[in-house]
Motif scaffolding. Structure first.
Motif, PDB file in Angstrom:
ATOM      1  N   HIS A   1       9.002 -23.595 -31.353  1.00 24.68           N
ATOM      2  CA  HIS A   1       7.924 -23.431 -32.324  1.00 24.68           C
ATOM      3  C   HIS A   1       6.787 -24.442 -32.208  1.00 24.68           C
ATOM      4  O   HIS A   1       5.692 -24.173 -32.689  1.00 24.68           O
ATOM      5  CB  HIS A   1       8.489 -23.521 -33.757  1.00 24.68           C
ATOM      6  CG  HIS A   1       9.667 -22.636 -34.013  1.00 24.68           C
ATOM      7  ND1 HIS A   1       9.570 -21.259 -34.036  1.00 24.68           N
ATOM      8  CD2 HIS A   1      10.969 -22.928 -34.256  1.00 24.68           C
ATOM      9  CE1 HIS A   1      10.769 -20.741 -34.298  1.00 24.68           C
ATOM     10  NE2 HIS A   1      11.634 -21.722 -34.423  1.00 24.68           N
TER      11      HIS A   1
ATOM     12  N   ARG B   1       4.925 -25.791 -29.747  1.00 25.61           N
ATOM     13  CA  ARG B   1       3.805 -25.669 -28.797  1.00 25.61           C
ATOM     14  C   ARG B   1       3.332 -27.053 -28.350  1.00 25.61           C
ATOM     15  O   ARG B   1       2.132 -27.343 -28.287  1.00 25.61           O
ATOM     16  CB  ARG B   1       2.645 -24.892 -29.411  1.00 25.61           C
ATOM     17  CG  ARG B   1       2.985 -23.462 -29.802  1.00 25.61           C
ATOM     18  CD  ARG B   1       1.808 -22.761 -30.422  1.00 25.61           C
ATOM     19  NE  ARG B   1       2.151 -21.432 -30.893  1.00 25.61           N
ATOM     20  CZ  ARG B   1       1.327 -20.647 -31.601  1.00 25.61           C
ATOM     21  NH1 ARG B   1       0.102 -21.074 -31.893  1.00 25.61           N
ATOM     22  NH2 ARG B   1       1.715 -19.457 -32.002  1.00 25.61           N
ATOM     23  N   ALA B   2       4.287 -27.905 -28.033  1.00 24.45           N
ATOM     24  CA  ALA B   2       3.985 -29.279 -27.625  1.00 24.45           C
ATOM     25  C   ALA B   2       4.149 -29.420 -26.120  1.00 24.45           C
ATOM     26  O   ALA B   2       4.717 -28.557 -25.448  1.00 24.45           O
ATOM     27  CB  ALA B   2       4.924 -30.253 -28.345  1.00 24.45           C
TER      28      ALA B   2
ATOM     29  N   ASN C   1       4.010 -33.787 -30.118  1.00 23.24           N
ATOM     30  CA  ASN C   1       2.559 -33.699 -30.282  1.00 23.24           C
ATOM     31  C   ASN C   1       2.101 -32.253 -30.399  1.00 23.24           C
ATOM     32  O   ASN C   1       1.015 -31.898 -29.940  1.00 23.24           O
ATOM     33  CB  ASN C   1       1.852 -34.381 -29.112  1.00 23.24           C
ATOM     34  CG  ASN C   1       2.135 -33.689 -27.780  1.00 23.24           C
ATOM     35  OD1 ASN C   1       3.039 -32.858 -27.690  1.00 23.24           O
ATOM     36  ND2 ASN C   1       1.371 -34.025 -26.749  1.00 23.24           N
ATOM     37  N   GLY C   2       2.929 -31.420 -31.033  1.00 29.15           N
ATOM     38  CA  GLY C   2       2.626 -29.992 -31.150  1.00 29.15           C
ATOM     39  C   GLY C   2       1.689 -29.669 -32.289  1.00 29.15           C
ATOM     40  O   GLY C   2       0.910 -30.513 -32.757  1.00 29.15           O
ATOM     41  N   ARG C   3       1.792 -28.426 -32.761  1.00 24.34           N
ATOM     42  CA  ARG C   3       0.837 -27.937 -33.755  1.00 24.34           C
ATOM     43  C   ARG C   3       1.116 -28.453 -35.158  1.00 24.34           C
ATOM     44  O   ARG C   3       0.227 -28.450 -36.012  1.00 24.34           O
ATOM     45  CB  ARG C   3       0.839 -26.416 -33.775  1.00 24.34           C
ATOM     46  CG  ARG C   3       2.186 -25.793 -34.106  1.00 24.34           C
ATOM     47  CD  ARG C   3       2.086 -24.292 -34.139  1.00 24.34           C
ATOM     48  NE  ARG C   3       3.381 -23.679 -34.463  1.00 24.34           N
ATOM     49  CZ  ARG C   3       3.542 -22.381 -34.691  1.00 24.34           C
ATOM     50  NH1 ARG C   3       2.493 -21.581 -34.631  1.00 24.34           N
ATOM     51  NH2 ARG C   3       4.736 -21.898 -34.980  1.00 24.34           N
TER      52      ARG C   3
ATOM     53  N   SER D   1       4.550 -33.762 -40.984  1.00 27.56           N
ATOM     54  CA  SER D   1       4.060 -32.719 -40.070  1.00 27.56           C
ATOM     55  C   SER D   1       2.662 -32.267 -40.455  1.00 27.56           C
ATOM     56  O   SER D   1       2.467 -31.143 -40.935  1.00 27.56           O
ATOM     57  CB  SER D   1       5.035 -31.537 -40.070  1.00 27.56           C
ATOM     58  OG  SER D   1       4.626 -30.550 -39.154  1.00 27.56           O
TER      59      SER D   1
ATOM     60  N   ALA E   1      -0.921 -30.651 -40.018  1.00 27.44           N
ATOM     61  CA  ALA E   1      -1.362 -29.539 -39.170  1.00 27.44           C
ATOM     62  C   ALA E   1      -2.190 -30.048 -37.998  1.00 27.44           C
ATOM     63  O   ALA E   1      -3.125 -30.831 -38.168  1.00 27.44           O
ATOM     64  CB  ALA E   1      -2.183 -28.543 -39.996  1.00 27.44           C
ATOM     65  N   GLY E   2      -1.798 -29.634 -36.806  1.00 28.98           N
ATOM     66  CA  GLY E   2      -2.526 -29.982 -35.597  1.00 28.98           C
ATOM     67  C   GLY E   2      -2.231 -31.360 -35.042  1.00 28.98           C
ATOM     68  O   GLY E   2      -2.804 -31.752 -34.021  1.00 28.98           O
ATOM     69  N   ARG E   3      -1.319 -32.114 -35.664  1.00 33.33           N
ATOM     70  CA  ARG E   3      -1.049 -33.485 -35.204  1.00 33.33           C
ATOM     71  C   ARG E   3       0.433 -33.742 -34.985  1.00 33.33           C
ATOM     72  O   ARG E   3       0.906 -34.872 -35.066  1.00 33.33           O
ATOM     73  CB  ARG E   3      -1.614 -34.491 -36.202  1.00 33.33           C
ATOM     74  CG  ARG E   3      -3.142 -34.524 -36.219  1.00 33.33           C
ATOM     75  CD  ARG E   3      -3.660 -35.691 -37.022  1.00 33.33           C
ATOM     76  NE  ARG E   3      -3.335 -35.576 -38.440  1.00 33.33           N
ATOM     77  CZ  ARG E   3      -3.482 -36.565 -39.316  1.00 33.33           C
ATOM     78  NH1 ARG E   3      -3.929 -37.745 -38.906  1.00 33.33           N
ATOM     79  NH2 ARG E   3      -3.175 -36.390 -40.588  1.00 33.33           N
TER      80      ARG E   3
END
Length: 385
Positions: free
Chosen positions: A289, A291-292, A313-315, A343, A345-347
């Motif tokens: 899930h 996407r890193a 470092n994913g979404r 978590s 968003a985007g970081r």
């Protein structure tokens, strides 16, 4: 090509979808005119084209290039009377890449074949607009298909290497278990056998000595049973080192680089098993899930607390109850610890698992207590048995 599709779980008919491009055979006369000669040549050549295409899909890669060259020859042979034959030429150029050759060799073959085609078109006074697209299209499509083939071969090699690593790991684990069981039981069973033989010989002459030997054999057997239970518990338990190795293998197959530091020297068995399961769930979430392309795992002792950090470092953007975190919360809670999730968003996502060790250290102060906790076999239960 068909065998490769079947190995990937696809239908054997999936490669037939490329035949849709052969519609150009029937579109080409629109720019000139439909004639009886075109109809007759189509009725004769199109079945041959289908047969050659099928052989390119069904035969071994060692010989499919022959059928590709036959398609090229069919197109060149028909060009004086049949402009639609250029479609056969295009198929031959693209299918030639199914042969195991380097990209440089394939580009050289395309250059030679297209030079022959252009020379023949010039001799036949074909309009340059009608044939200029042939080398451009064949090079573009050929490079794309060749790049896809090389990517698939790399995926196959990576999958085979992963399977080899798993096989070697399983073989090493079986050998280790065999050595441990031999070292654990070999001497003990030999000693029990000697004690029983001695008690049998002493039975008629000295019953008290025979009874002592039987009691000694019983004591040795009980001790061996406890050691076997402890060893089996250790075999069944999932340790963090093995889980980190499996995590690295999983993430690298998903193009995610994993960095992790050293592990503490020794941890209680139940704690290590629980943390290994939490780590497995966290790594699975990253692979599926996040996407890193980068992940980090650290495990360190801070006073009387063990801290496990998992980051990527994913979404990001997941909540406390998303992507299997409920199960992770329950596992950590069962260990007496806590789980924090950060978590944005985007970081990326960062998990912090903290577990107190003070109570567990008291439980594992003595080897006997550690063995009883690992095996679930108390002194009262052994005495009752």
């Amino acid at each position: 090509m068909v065998a490769h599709s079947i190995r990937k779980g696809k239908s054997p008919w999936v490669d037939a979808v490329h035949l849709m491009w052969s519609i150009w055979v029937f579109i080409t006369p629109v720019f000139d005119q439909f004639t009886v000669r075109w109809v007759l040549l189509t009725l004769l050549s199109y079945p041959v084209f289908l047969l050659l295409y099928a052989r390119c899909c069904l035969d071994s890669q060692r010989i499919t290039y022959r059928y590709s060259l036959m398609l090229v020859a069919l197109g060149l042979l028909l060009m004086p009377w049949y402009p639609s034959g250029l479609t056969y030429f295009m198929y031959g150029c693209v299918l030639l890449c199914s042969r195991r050759m380097t990209l440089r060799s394939y580009m050289a073959a395309l250059a030679v074949l297209n030079a022959i085609c252009l020379f023949e078109a010039w001799l036949l006074h074909y309009p340059w607009q009608a044939v200029l697209w042939m080398p451009v299209s064949s090079f573009i499509v050929g490079i794309a298909v060749n790049a896809e083939r090389m990517s698939e071969e790399k995926d196959v090699e990576l999958r085979l290497s992963h399977e080899e690593v798993r096989r070697l790991a399983a073989t090493a684990e079986r050998e280790r278990i065999g050595r441990d069981l031999h070292d654990l039981l070999g001497h003990t069973l030999s000693l029990i056998t000697l004690k029983l033989e001695l008690s049998r010989k002493l039975f008629d002459r000295d019953s008290d000595a025979a009874r002592r030997e039987l009691e000694e054999a019983e004591r040795v057997a009980r001790h061996a049973l406890a050691e076997v239970r402890s060893a089996v518990t250790g075999i069944r338990a999932t340790d963090l080192a093995a889980e980190l190795a499996a995590a690295k293998l999983l993430l690298e197959s998903s193009d995610v680089a994993l960095d992790y530091g050293s592990l503490p020297a020794a941890l209680p068995v139940d704690l290590e098993r629980g943390l290994a399961l939490v780590l497995r769930e966290a790594v699975t979430n990253i692979a599926r899930h996040a996407r890193a392309n980068q992940a980090w795992v650290t495990l360190e002792l801070v006073g009387d607390t063990l801290e496990l950090r998992v980051a990527d470092n994913g979404r990001g953007g997941i909540g406390d109850h998303g992507n299997g975190l409920c199960g992770m919360h329950e596992r950590v809670k069962a260990l007496g610890g806590s789980l924090k999730v950060d978590s944005p968003a985007g970081r990326g996502t960062r998990l912090l698992i903290t577990v107190p060790l003070r109570q567990r250290n008291r439980l594992f102060e003595t080897p006997q207590a550690g063995r009883e906790a690992a095996t679930g076999w108390t002194a009262q239960q052994r005495h009752a048995t």
